[in-house]
Design a protein around this motif. Structure first.
Motif, PDB file in Angstrom:
ATOM      1  N   THR A 169      -0.503   1.154 -12.793  1.00 48.10           N
ATOM      2  CA  THR A 169      -0.841  -0.227 -12.185  1.00 48.10           C
ATOM      3  C   THR A 169      -0.914  -1.243 -13.288  1.00 48.10           C
ATOM      4  O   THR A 169      -1.354  -0.832 -14.425  1.00 48.10           O
ATOM      5  N   ARG A 170      -0.283  -2.305 -12.851  1.00 44.09           N
ATOM      6  CA  ARG A 170      -0.264  -3.457 -13.875  1.00 44.09           C
ATOM      7  C   ARG A 170      -1.528  -4.272 -14.079  1.00 44.09           C
ATOM      8  O   ARG A 170      -1.836  -4.286 -15.367  1.00 44.09           O
ATOM      9  N   LYS A 171      -2.344  -3.902 -13.046  1.00 41.60           N
ATOM     10  CA  LYS A 171      -3.484  -4.953 -13.063  1.00 41.60           C
ATOM     11  C   LYS A 171      -4.723  -4.176 -14.243  1.00 41.60           C
ATOM     12  O   LYS A 171      -5.162  -4.912 -14.913  1.00 41.60           O
ATOM     13  N   HIS A 172      -4.767  -2.818 -13.904  1.00 42.40           N
ATOM     14  CA  HIS A 172      -5.618  -2.009 -14.932  1.00 42.40           C
ATOM     15  C   HIS A 172      -5.224  -1.182 -15.829  1.00 42.40           C
ATOM     16  O   HIS A 172      -5.938  -0.663 -16.589  1.00 42.40           O
ATOM     17  N   GLY A 173      -3.934  -0.935 -15.581  1.00 40.67           N
ATOM     18  CA  GLY A 173      -3.318   0.143 -16.475  1.00 40.67           C
ATOM     19  C   GLY A 173      -3.638   1.734 -15.969  1.00 40.67           C
ATOM     20  O   GLY A 173      -3.427   2.552 -16.778  1.00 40.67           O
ATOM     21  N   TYR A 174      -4.308   1.529 -14.792  1.00 42.41           N
ATOM     22  CA  TYR A 174      -4.579   3.113 -14.521  1.00 42.41           C
ATOM     23  C   TYR A 174      -3.545   3.674 -13.694  1.00 42.41           C
ATOM     24  O   TYR A 174      -2.506   3.247 -13.163  1.00 42.41           O
ATOM     25  N   TRP A 175      -3.609   5.018 -13.573  1.00 40.41           N
ATOM     26  CA  TRP A 175      -2.595   5.701 -12.856  1.00 40.41           C
ATOM     27  C   TRP A 175      -3.019   6.283 -11.459  1.00 40.41           C
ATOM     28  O   TRP A 175      -4.316   6.712 -11.434  1.00 40.41           O
ATOM     29  N   ALA A 176      -2.279   6.290 -10.498  1.00 38.72           N
ATOM     30  CA  ALA A 176      -2.453   6.626  -9.065  1.00 38.72           C
ATOM     31  C   ALA A 176      -1.562   6.905  -8.150  1.00 38.72           C
ATOM     32  O   ALA A 176      -0.291   6.660  -8.561  1.00 38.72           O
ATOM     33  N   ASN A 177      -1.581   7.525  -7.016  1.00 42.20           N
ATOM     34  CA  ASN A 177      -0.333   7.491  -6.142  1.00 42.20           C
ATOM     35  C   ASN A 177      -0.059   6.107  -5.660  1.00 42.20           C
ATOM     36  O   ASN A 177      -0.714   5.199  -5.875  1.00 42.20           O
ATOM     37  N   ILE A 178       1.052   5.997  -5.044  1.00 42.19           N
ATOM     38  CA  ILE A 178       1.642   4.613  -4.623  1.00 42.19           C
ATOM     39  C   ILE A 178       1.255   4.245  -3.115  1.00 42.19           C
ATOM     40  O   ILE A 178       1.139   5.126  -2.468  1.00 42.19           O
ATOM     41  N   GLY A 179       0.759   2.994  -3.065  1.00 37.46           N
ATOM     42  CA  GLY A 179       0.152   2.542  -1.954  1.00 37.46           C
ATOM     43  C   GLY A 179      -0.802   1.141  -2.191  1.00 37.46           C
ATOM     44  O   GLY A 179      -0.555   0.615  -3.152  1.00 37.46           O
ATOM     45  N   GLY A 180      -1.457   0.916  -1.162  1.00 37.44           N
ATOM     46  CA  GLY A 180      -1.973  -0.408  -1.217  1.00 37.44           C
ATOM     47  C   GLY A 180      -2.535  -0.748   0.153  1.00 37.44           C
ATOM     48  O   GLY A 180      -2.743  -0.014   0.894  1.00 37.44           O
ATOM     49  N   ALA A 181      -2.902  -2.206   0.306  1.00 39.87           N
ATOM     50  CA  ALA A 181      -3.950  -2.422   1.410  1.00 39.87           C
ATOM     51  C   ALA A 181      -3.149  -2.591   2.770  1.00 39.87           C
ATOM     52  O   ALA A 181      -1.697  -2.856   2.899  1.00 39.87           O
ATOM     53  N   LEU A 182      -3.562  -2.519   3.865  1.00 37.74           N
ATOM     54  CA  LEU A 182      -3.073  -2.594   5.227  1.00 37.74           C
ATOM     55  C   LEU A 182      -2.871  -3.860   5.608  1.00 37.74           C
ATOM     56  O   LEU A 182      -3.967  -4.809   5.102  1.00 37.74           O
ATOM     57  N   ASN A 183      -2.109  -4.379   6.307  1.00 33.53           N
ATOM     58  CA  ASN A 183      -2.006  -5.811   6.767  1.00 33.53           C
ATOM     59  C   ASN A 183      -2.613  -5.718   8.066  1.00 33.53           C
ATOM     60  O   ASN A 183      -2.905  -4.450   8.690  1.00 33.53           O
ATOM     61  N   GLN A 184      -3.100  -6.823   8.632  1.00 32.42           N
ATOM     62  CA  GLN A 184      -3.919  -6.790   9.776  1.00 32.42           C
ATOM     63  C   GLN A 184      -2.962  -6.082  10.944  1.00 32.42           C
ATOM     64  O   GLN A 184      -1.921  -6.228  11.102  1.00 32.42           O
ATOM     65  N   GLY A 185      -3.751  -5.049  11.658  1.00 34.51           N
ATOM     66  CA  GLY A 185      -3.055  -4.765  12.826  1.00 34.51           C
ATOM     67  C   GLY A 185      -1.896  -3.633  12.473  1.00 34.51           C
ATOM     68  O   GLY A 185      -1.263  -2.887  13.162  1.00 34.51           O
ATOM     69  N   GLU A 186      -1.834  -3.236  11.038  1.00 37.80           N
ATOM     70  CA  GLU A 186      -0.920  -2.279  10.746  1.00 37.80           C
ATOM     71  C   GLU A 186      -1.516  -0.877  10.647  1.00 37.80           C
ATOM     72  O   GLU A 186      -2.660  -0.635  10.504  1.00 37.80           O
ATOM     73  N   THR A 187      -0.706   0.283  10.961  1.00 42.74           N
ATOM     74  CA  THR A 187      -1.367   1.656  10.917  1.00 42.74           C
ATOM     75  C   THR A 187      -1.328   2.028   9.482  1.00 42.74           C
ATOM     76  O   THR A 187      -0.705   1.657   8.689  1.00 42.74           O
ATOM     77  N   PRO A 188      -2.297   2.823   9.036  1.00 45.98           N
ATOM     78  CA  PRO A 188      -2.266   3.474   7.570  1.00 45.98           C
ATOM     79  C   PRO A 188      -0.762   3.981   7.304  1.00 45.98           C
ATOM     80  O   PRO A 188      -0.350   3.711   6.241  1.00 45.98           O
ATOM     81  N   ALA A 189      -0.146   4.666   8.361  1.00 47.96           N
ATOM     82  CA  ALA A 189       1.244   5.334   8.057  1.00 47.96           C
ATOM     83  C   ALA A 189       2.161   4.275   7.533  1.00 47.96           C
ATOM     84  O   ALA A 189       3.159   4.339   6.640  1.00 47.96           O
ATOM     85  N   ALA A 190       2.365   3.155   8.531  1.00 43.79           N
ATOM     86  CA  ALA A 190       3.099   2.086   8.286  1.00 43.79           C
ATOM     87  C   ALA A 190       2.891   1.635   6.989  1.00 43.79           C
ATOM     88  O   ALA A 190       3.694   1.073   6.226  1.00 43.79           O
ATOM     89  N   ALA A 191       1.511   1.214   6.539  1.00 40.90           N
ATOM     90  CA  ALA A 191       1.298   0.564   5.433  1.00 40.90           C
ATOM     91  C   ALA A 191       1.614   1.463   4.351  1.00 40.90           C
ATOM     92  O   ALA A 191       2.282   0.946   3.207  1.00 40.90           O
ATOM     93  N   ALA A 192       1.377   2.772   4.372  1.00 42.08           N
ATOM     94  CA  ALA A 192       1.864   3.534   3.048  1.00 42.08           C
ATOM     95  C   ALA A 192       3.396   3.724   2.888  1.00 42.08           C
ATOM     96  O   ALA A 192       3.872   3.492   1.755  1.00 42.08           O
ATOM     97  N   LEU A 193       4.111   3.676   3.984  1.00 45.13           N
ATOM     98  CA  LEU A 193       5.625   3.766   3.732  1.00 45.13           C
ATOM     99  C   LEU A 193       5.984   2.420   3.282  1.00 45.13           C
ATOM    100  O   LEU A 193       7.027   2.093   2.509  1.00 45.13           O
ATOM    101  N   ARG A 194       5.363   1.023   4.011  1.00 45.82           N
ATOM    102  CA  ARG A 194       5.906   0.043   3.295  1.00 45.82           C
ATOM    103  C   ARG A 194       5.465  -0.289   1.875  1.00 45.82           C
ATOM    104  O   ARG A 194       6.380  -0.855   1.342  1.00 45.82           O
TER     105      ARG A 194
END
Length: 178
Positions: free
Chosen positions: A46-71
């Motif tokens: 991550t740019r913000k903190h320099g930590y490592w993680a899987n690729i992901g982020g916040a859901l948009n309102q009304g979005e499913t977790p699967a759709a958010a992960a793919l997006r």
């Protein structure tokens, strides 16, 4: 990348911490077998903190977790993973009364040259394939550590590249009932 209405943290009393994403968050734990038969996972720094993680982020309102992960995967790495990988399972790694992080485990079905990815450098500054054993040398995001702790349960075993026999299945100890 989150839309402006998602750009907020939610405070969790259970974990006494803030979690990113007003409606939760989700990501993809992409794995492949390397030439030695070892399972490798794709991590982003991550740019913000320099930590490592899987690729992901916040859901948009009304979005499913699967759709958010793919997006999020497409926004942060510049590729549509839908035609390159098979989503195998989903696990809620962190859950609070009003927030949760859903991780989707996905098997890469074809070659992926990570040197050709178009990273969103506002989010991810580097990506690497990492084995389960190698991950201990990475400074991982605190929330992602919960996923790291259960990698043996989430991912398939390492295989002998010639015979296909199970070589190593690093299962963590059973959780205590306490």
């Amino acid at each position: 990348m989150s839309t402006p209405e998602n750009n907020s943290y939610i405070y969790c009393e259970k974990h006494m911490a803030q979690h990113w994403g007003r409606w939760g968050a989700a990501g993809i734990l992409l794995y492949r077998y390397n030439q030695l038969g070892e399972v490798e996972i794709l991590l982003g720094k991550t740019r913000k903190h320099g930590y490592w993680a899987n690729i992901g982020g916040a859901l948009n309102q009304g979005e499913t977790p699967a759709a958010a992960a793919l997006r999020e995967f497409e926004e942060e790495l510049g590729i549509n993973i839908r035609d390159m990988a098979t989503l195998e399972s989903a696990v809620i790694v962190t859950q609070c009364p009003s927030w949760r992080y859903t991780t989707y485990v996905a098997r890469l079905d074809q070659e992926l040259d990570i040197t050709k990815l178009k990273l969103d450098l506002n989010e991810i500054v580097e990506v690497r394939w990492v084995t389960r054993r190698g991950i201990s040398s990475f400074n991982v995001l605190r929330e992602f550590q919960k996923t790291v702790d259960i990698l043996g349960w989430l991912l398939p075993p390492n295989l002998d590249p010639v015979t296909g026999a199970v070589v190593d299945y690093d299962l963590p100890p059973e959780p205590s009932a306490a």
